[in-house]
Design an enzyme around this catalytic site. Sequence first.
Site, PDB file in Angstrom:
ATOM      1  N   SER A 179       0.794  -1.237   0.000  1.00  6.18           N
ATOM      2  CA  SER A 179       0.000   0.000   0.000  1.00  6.18           C
ATOM      3  C   SER A 179       0.821   1.280   0.000  1.00  6.18           C
ATOM      4  O   SER A 179       0.246   2.370  -0.102  1.00  6.18           O
ATOM      5  CB  SER A 179      -0.961   0.011   1.197  1.00  6.18           C
ATOM      6  N   ILE A 180       2.143   1.186   0.085  1.00  7.50           N
ATOM      7  CA  ILE A 180       2.946   2.392  -0.148  1.00  7.50           C
ATOM      8  C   ILE A 180       2.727   2.864  -1.583  1.00  7.50           C
ATOM      9  O   ILE A 180       2.950   4.030  -1.918  1.00  7.50           O
ATOM     10  CB  ILE A 180       4.439   2.113   0.136  1.00  7.50           C
TER      11      ILE A 180
END
Length: 556
Positions: free
Chosen positions: A166-167
């Site tokens: 999710s970065i």
Amino acid sequence: MYRLLSALTARAATPGGWAWGCGRRGAHQRAGLPPLGPGWVGGLGLGLGLALGVKLAGGLRGAAPAQSPAAPDPEGSPQAEPLPTQEQPLAPWSAQTPMPPPSRRFARAIDSSRDLLHRIKDEVGAPGIVVGVSVDGKEVWSEGLGYADVENRVPCKPETVMRIASISKSLTMVALAKLWEAGKLDLDMPVQHYVPEFPEKEYEGEKVSVTTRLLISHLSGIRHYEKDMKKVKEEKAYKALKMIKGTVESDQEKEFKEKGGKCSEKNDFVKAKIEQDTDAKGRNLKPGKKKNDFEQGELYLKEKFENSIESLRLFKNDPLFFKPGSQFLYSTFGYTLLAAIVERASGYKYLDYMQKIFHDLDMLTTLQEENEPVIYNRARFYVYNKKRRLVNTPYVDNSYKWAGGGFLSTVGDLLKFGNAMLYGYQVGLFKNSHENLLPGYLKPETMVMIWTPVPNTEMSWDKEGKYAMAWGVVEKKQTYGSCRKQRHYASHTGGAVGASSVLLVLPEELDAEPINNKVPPRGIVVSIICNMQSVGLNSTALKIALEFDKDRADVS
């Protein structure tokens, strides 16, 4: 010395000496050649004398105090290079003295952080973990622990490529911000203006509007991997009730202290009644067992989607779980819709536009995850099965969620990204004292907007913070004197099949300090990637950042 040489030459000259019948002289005579003369003995003595003289002279020169080189650490930083012996600083880090190399300045922080990572790795049973740290824009430590590939015994190293999960959302935010700065994207326009393929929505019979701004901060009401609306709503209600209960108890405790600790029977009765009612409501609202993300089938999709528009069919016809703007509901699918918006606003395919951004940011090892290409230094990904045995994760295709969790990267590239964001955030503060500074990749006002917490949001990896725009943000706070001081920082964590990650930026507190002799970025950036899922890394990254910040303050 004279007596030693005399004894050696005398012994060499005697027939019964240790040189007789062996060595060069013995071989010479056994070969039937003429005997060696007495000059050979003199030559031996002269040679031995010269050798011993050189040795003694070297010893005398080395008698002065000198720093002996330390034994090499097998797990030490590959960037650590000792200073040449002739470089002797006259004073500890004075203005005229060059700063020590990073390996020496931050030796304590590196040792402490390495030990912490070993503990975390052993605690969760992770095969491999890689960490990178930069201070004021310069990478000072990067290291891999364990294995990137257990089967082939390939160790982790700073160049190891892993899923950042999710970065990816924070990377997508840069694309949206660039389009907004260029006037090509209105954050508050309904998404149908850009993506008419996404149907207009209603909530409880009322027509509602989903905007780009709401999608970015997970306030759109679009679902995540859990499809059961009832379970999600029950869980939200249960969490809200627990929060209310905690607030009531805190208010009662405050009132009790204000009254000097006196408590009447009436107050006791009221408190007991509130607790009883709250517990009863909690039992009624307590949600049934909800699957975690790694039990959701959509996380393991193997279907290849050609573009973001095509992947919208996974969720575009599903009802909204909440009214847009009213409740925070973390949604990776919301970022799939954002990828489609990037395509329409930019005129490029999402991946092409992102590759341009990665090129600008010098993130040369960051790319979308695909199974077919040969990607150098790519790690394998692992999970523990029901028997607690380490196994390879199943094959997945992340083409449906490039924007929300589909990229690969290294800790070095993530440090570059974090520093680019930090530079843009701080450069406005330095403009008056440094007119020649280059502009940030994003404007200061854009970065301030991105790192400003948004109301009605949550930061699941740190309860002290709020979600902003594709980043979680914890604000500076101190409630009591000489007590805990909460530092301002921004971060995003990631969790994917067989992978965990975090990128954390701890800006330097510049408010009260003169900045004439400083240039941005100022602060600590930490990135950690791991080839094991469900490993919480944010608190570890924050501890590491604070360790380096302490060493940085000690030498500045």
